[in-house]
Scaffold this active site. Structure first.
Site, mmCIF file in Angstrom:
data_model
loop_
_atom_site.group_PDB
_atom_site.id
_atom_site.type_symbol
_atom_site.label_atom_id
_atom_site.label_comp_id
_atom_site.label_asym_id
_atom_site.label_seq_id
_atom_site.Cartn_x
_atom_site.Cartn_y
_atom_site.Cartn_z
ATOM 1 N N ARG A 24 -31.851 -33.265 -7.887
ATOM 2 C CA ARG A 24 -31.407 -34.857 -8.270
ATOM 3 C C ARG A 24 -29.990 -34.502 -7.459
ATOM 4 O O ARG A 24 -30.224 -34.148 -7.078
ATOM 5 C CB ARG A 24 -30.692 -34.921 -9.456
ATOM 6 C CG ARG A 24 -31.437 -35.110 -10.776
ATOM 7 C CD ARG A 24 -32.593 -36.417 -10.507
ATOM 8 N NE ARG A 24 -33.624 -37.033 -11.523
ATOM 9 C CZ ARG A 24 -34.703 -36.689 -11.665
ATOM 10 N NH1 ARG A 24 -34.967 -36.276 -10.841
ATOM 11 N NH2 ARG A 24 -35.393 -37.003 -13.117
ATOM 12 N N HIS A 37 -38.641 -38.084 -2.327
ATOM 13 C CA HIS A 37 -39.140 -37.769 -3.695
ATOM 14 C C HIS A 37 -40.511 -37.487 -4.635
ATOM 15 O O HIS A 37 -41.064 -38.149 -5.210
ATOM 16 C CB HIS A 37 -38.154 -39.062 -4.868
ATOM 17 C CG HIS A 37 -38.110 -38.244 -6.176
ATOM 18 N ND1 HIS A 37 -36.930 -38.185 -6.968
ATOM 19 C CD2 HIS A 37 -38.296 -37.400 -7.393
ATOM 20 C CE1 HIS A 37 -36.276 -37.824 -8.727
ATOM 21 N NE2 HIS A 37 -37.779 -37.349 -8.758
HETATM 22 P P1 NAP Z 1 -35.594 -27.206 -18.100
HETATM 23 O O1 NAP Z 1 -37.035 -26.598 -18.395
HETATM 24 O O2 NAP Z 1 -35.652 -28.232 -18.531
HETATM 25 O O3 NAP Z 1 -35.454 -26.066 -17.367
HETATM 26 C C1 NAP Z 1 -33.569 -26.723 -16.893
HETATM 27 C C2 NAP Z 1 -33.289 -25.122 -16.728
HETATM 28 O O4 NAP Z 1 -31.330 -24.934 -15.776
HETATM 29 C C3 NAP Z 1 -32.907 -24.267 -17.449
HETATM 30 O O5 NAP Z 1 -33.507 -22.954 -17.652
HETATM 31 C C4 NAP Z 1 -31.542 -24.276 -17.627
HETATM 32 O O6 NAP Z 1 -31.103 -23.286 -18.494
HETATM 33 C C5 NAP Z 1 -30.618 -24.023 -16.397
HETATM 34 N N1 NAP Z 1 -29.604 -25.116 -16.142
HETATM 35 C C6 NAP Z 1 -29.504 -26.445 -16.905
HETATM 36 N N2 NAP Z 1 -28.027 -26.198 -16.641
HETATM 37 C C7 NAP Z 1 -27.364 -24.909 -16.447
HETATM 38 C C8 NAP Z 1 -26.114 -24.447 -16.127
HETATM 39 N N3 NAP Z 1 -24.933 -25.444 -15.846
HETATM 40 N N4 NAP Z 1 -25.747 -22.928 -15.505
HETATM 41 C C9 NAP Z 1 -27.052 -22.619 -15.718
HETATM 42 N N5 NAP Z 1 -28.281 -22.996 -15.308
HETATM 43 C C10 NAP Z 1 -28.618 -24.450 -16.550
HETATM 44 O O7 NAP Z 1 -36.049 -28.542 -16.337
HETATM 45 P P2 NAP Z 1 -37.070 -28.767 -15.482
HETATM 46 O O8 NAP Z 1 -38.564 -29.168 -16.219
HETATM 47 O O9 NAP Z 1 -37.529 -27.179 -15.126
HETATM 48 O O10 NAP Z 1 -36.797 -29.662 -14.518
HETATM 49 C C11 NAP Z 1 -35.529 -29.674 -13.526
HETATM 50 C C12 NAP Z 1 -35.354 -30.141 -13.122
HETATM 51 O O11 NAP Z 1 -35.913 -30.828 -12.114
HETATM 52 C C13 NAP Z 1 -35.278 -32.077 -14.124
HETATM 53 O O12 NAP Z 1 -33.978 -32.037 -14.729
HETATM 54 C C14 NAP Z 1 -35.193 -32.874 -12.611
HETATM 55 O O13 NAP Z 1 -34.133 -33.078 -12.515
HETATM 56 C C15 NAP Z 1 -36.005 -32.386 -11.408
HETATM 57 N N6 NAP Z 1 -37.186 -33.022 -11.030
HETATM 58 C C16 NAP Z 1 -37.324 -33.020 -9.496
HETATM 59 C C17 NAP Z 1 -38.753 -33.684 -9.113
HETATM 60 C C18 NAP Z 1 -39.198 -34.084 -8.218
HETATM 61 O O14 NAP Z 1 -40.062 -34.924 -7.916
HETATM 62 N N7 NAP Z 1 -37.992 -34.030 -7.306
HETATM 63 C C19 NAP Z 1 -40.247 -33.331 -10.715
HETATM 64 C C20 NAP Z 1 -39.412 -33.247 -11.952
HETATM 65 C C21 NAP Z 1 -38.358 -32.750 -11.920
HETATM 66 P P3 NAP Z 1 -31.680 -22.461 -19.624
HETATM 67 O O15 NAP Z 1 -33.127 -21.946 -19.479
HETATM 68 O O16 NAP Z 1 -31.193 -21.062 -20.409
HETATM 69 O O17 NAP Z 1 -31.030 -23.924 -20.820
HETATM 70 C C1 GLV Z 2 -39.347 -36.812 -11.442
HETATM 71 O O1 GLV Z 2 -37.729 -36.619 -10.484
HETATM 72 C C2 GLV Z 2 -39.181 -36.143 -12.380
HETATM 73 O O2 GLV Z 2 -37.663 -35.701 -13.176
HETATM 74 O O3 GLV Z 2 -40.152 -36.020 -13.532
#
Ligand code: NAP
Ligand code: GLV
Length: 309
Positions: A224, A272
């Site tokens: 983000r 994005h």
């Molecule tokens: P997720 O499965 O919820 O994973 C989040 C990870 O971040 C987990 O490993 C968590 O640790 C860690 N985390 C959270 N808070 C933390 C902190 N304060 N300190 C250290 N580690 C922390 O999320 P995801 O599905 O992988 O997605 C991640 C992010 O990618 C989304 O929230 C979104 O913003 C972004 N995204 C971007 C796009 C794009 O097109 N650019 C697309 C999709 C998603 P734990 O495992 O220990 O809980």
């Molecule tokens: C895109 O940014 C998503 O959070 O899926």
């Protein structure tokens, strides 16, 4: 499954193919785009909905976010009894892995410099780099970060990962929690951000943290825009402390025309698009979870609203 109503309220999304997909998969459901004054629904399918939607739909049992990140959704007042469920992978993890790997490889293999040279009619060579000099740190080892880290490890980069709680992934050196954050940064040359945006992680890519990367540091932000302090990144690139960045997400999207990122050649921008929501995969995942909930089963991907992800 007894008849129920689904309300669809998604910004920047053509509703018709979603409605068609949901109606085909759930013939017993009444599926409609939300309009002010619409009847109460049981389930919401949303992306960046207005507050008015939830104010008018206080009886929702479940809210499905058609993205992985729920930061925009959690800024709203949600019906307290509603379960919030986000997309888990649904075809995004492989997209994120290919996007990040190509960026790391472009840096590692000097492919941007070769492209410039060839464009200018020059046949030049750069000395090959050693992988051991190119450690890649991945912030966030969730659904997307873990896939990215493992894909990078497949290319034999030294890979480090940082998460809230300890994680064990093949080929990935794990760090966790605030106490290990500085060691993680100091061990990384390329930094990939895949954290959720929460009060703890906002502005986490700043002058102090980015200055801790190894010389020749490069930043890839695919999470983000509000994770990054824009002026700090520019200052560190201008001073030579960082060699550049690849940014897919921004504080304001689309990125305003006057933003200095547009004019900094060492920053590559994409709109994005690193991991797009894939409609068919997403509908299949949501429909599967609606069915599981109807059977009284718990579903994965439930958001912990208090934690923020
Ligand atoms: P997720 O499965 O919820 O994973 C989040 C990870 O971040 C987990 O490993 C968590 O640790 C860690 N985390 C959270 N808070 C933390 C902190 N304060 N300190 C250290 N580690 C922390 O999320 P995801 O599905 O992988 O997605 C991640 C992010 O990618 C989304 O929230 C979104 O913003 C972004 N995204 C971007 C796009 C794009 O097109 N650019 C697309 C999709 C998603 P734990 O495992 O220990 O809980
Ligand atoms: C895109 O940014 C998503 O959070 O899926």
């Amino acid at each position: 499954m007894t008849p129920f109503r689904i309300s669809f309220c998604c910004t920047n999304t053509d509703p018709e193919p979603w409605l068609a997909g949901l109606r085909t998969a759930l013939p017993q459901a009444d599926v409609a785009v939300w309009q002010p004054g619409a009847a109460q629904a049981d389930v919401a399918v949303v992306w960046m909905p207005p507050q008015a939607f939830f104010d008018e739909q206080p009886q929702l049992k479940a809210i499905f976010n058609i993205g992985a990140g729920v930061d925009a959704l959690l800024k709203l007042r949600l019906p307290p009894q509603a379960v919030v469920v986000r997309l888990e992978d649904a075809g995004m993890a492989v997209q994120m892995a290919e996007y990040v790997c190509q960026a790391v490889i472009r840096q590692f293999r000097d492919l941007n410099a070769y492209a410039d040279d060839v464009h200018a009619g020059h046949w030049t060579y750069y000395p090959p780099r050693q992988r051991r000099d190119f450690p890649v740190g991945v912030m966030g080892l969730g659904v997307l970060g873990a896939r990215v880290a493992q894909a990078l490890a497949h290319f034999e980069f030294p890979v480090l990962g940082w998460s809230q709680t300890p994680k064990q992934l093949d080929g990935v050196r794990g760090f966790h929690g605030p106490a290990q954050f500085h060691d993680f940064l100091a061990s990384s040359r390329v930094l990939v951000n895949l954290l959720p945006l929460t009060p703890e992680t906002a502005n986490i890519l700043n002058r102090d943290t980015l200055s801790r990367l190894q010389p020749g540091g490069y930043v890839i932000n695919v999470a983000r825009g509000a994770h990054l302090v824009d002026e700090d990144l520019l200052a560190l690139i201008h001073s030579g402390q960082l060699v550049g960045a690849l940014l897919d997400v921004f504080r304001t999207e689309p990125l305003p025309a006057e933003h200095p990122f547009w004019r900094e050649p060492r920053i590559t921008l994409t709109p994005h698009t690193s991991a797009r929501t894939l409609r068919e995969d997403s509908i299949a995942q949501i429909v599967g979870k609606i069915a599981a909930m109807a059977r009284g089963e718990s579903v994965a991907g439930r958001v912990d609203v208090g934690r923020g992800y």
